[in-house]
Design a protein around this motif. Structure first.
Motif, PDB file in Angstrom:
ATOM      1  N   ALA A  43       0.800  -1.103  -0.046  1.00 55.54           N
ATOM      2  CA  ALA A  43      -0.021   0.148   0.087  1.00 55.54           C
ATOM      3  C   ALA A  43       0.838   1.248   0.023  1.00 55.54           C
ATOM      4  O   ALA A  43       0.396   2.241  -0.370  1.00 55.54           O
ATOM      5  CB  ALA A  43      -0.820  -0.047   1.161  1.00 55.54           C
ATOM      6  N   ALA A  44       2.041   1.265   0.523  1.00 56.76           N
ATOM      7  CA  ALA A  44       2.991   2.193   0.497  1.00 56.76           C
ATOM      8  C   ALA A  44       2.493   3.382   1.014  1.00 56.76           C
ATOM      9  O   ALA A  44       2.561   4.531   0.397  1.00 56.76           O
ATOM     10  CB  ALA A  44       3.465   2.520  -1.044  1.00 56.76           C
ATOM     11  N   GLY A  45       1.856   3.255   2.316  1.00 56.13           N
ATOM     12  CA  GLY A  45       1.293   4.653   2.662  1.00 56.13           C
ATOM     13  C   GLY A  45       0.035   5.028   2.438  1.00 56.13           C
ATOM     14  O   GLY A  45      -0.683   6.103   2.762  1.00 56.13           O
ATOM     15  N   ARG A  46      -0.484   4.532   1.232  1.00 60.28           N
ATOM     16  CA  ARG A  46      -1.848   4.966   0.706  1.00 60.28           C
ATOM     17  C   ARG A  46      -3.170   4.449   1.286  1.00 60.28           C
ATOM     18  O   ARG A  46      -4.167   4.848   1.033  1.00 60.28           O
ATOM     19  CB  ARG A  46      -1.947   4.319  -0.831  1.00 60.28           C
ATOM     20  N   SER A  47      -3.071   3.583   2.446  1.00 58.90           N
ATOM     21  CA  SER A  47      -4.124   2.903   3.251  1.00 58.90           C
ATOM     22  C   SER A  47      -3.702   3.011   4.798  1.00 58.90           C
ATOM     23  O   SER A  47      -2.774   2.589   5.008  1.00 58.90           O
ATOM     24  CB  SER A  47      -4.417   1.463   2.817  1.00 58.90           C
TER      25      SER A  47
END
Length: 76
Positions: A43-47
């Motif tokens: 998710a690389a910080g997107r969630s």
């Protein structure tokens, strides 16, 4: 420095010695003691939420709604 890890107060906790030599504890989830979750990395910080946690939340909300609905049927 990590001293030990165990179930304490009903949760997974890590024990460590602070700068003054006092034994302290924190919930393991607050630390990096476990390897990173693959979904969180993807998710690389997107969630802000993990899919497993959202599924658990959906089940809990459904249970609460069904209890509330059955209670309303009995009270008239």
């Amino acid at each position: 420095m990590l001293a030990t890890r165990k179930q304490n107060w009903g949760e997974d906790r890590v024990m460590f010695f602070d700068a003054h030599g006092q034994l302290r504890s924190l919930p393991a989830a607050w630390t990096d003691v476990d390897p990173p979750d693959a979904r969180t990395d993807a998710a690389a910080g997107r969630s802000f939420f993990r899919a497993d946690d959202l599924s658990t939340l959906v089940a809990l909300v459904g249970e609460i709604k069904s209890r509330h609905h059955s209670r309303r049927k009995r009270v008239k």
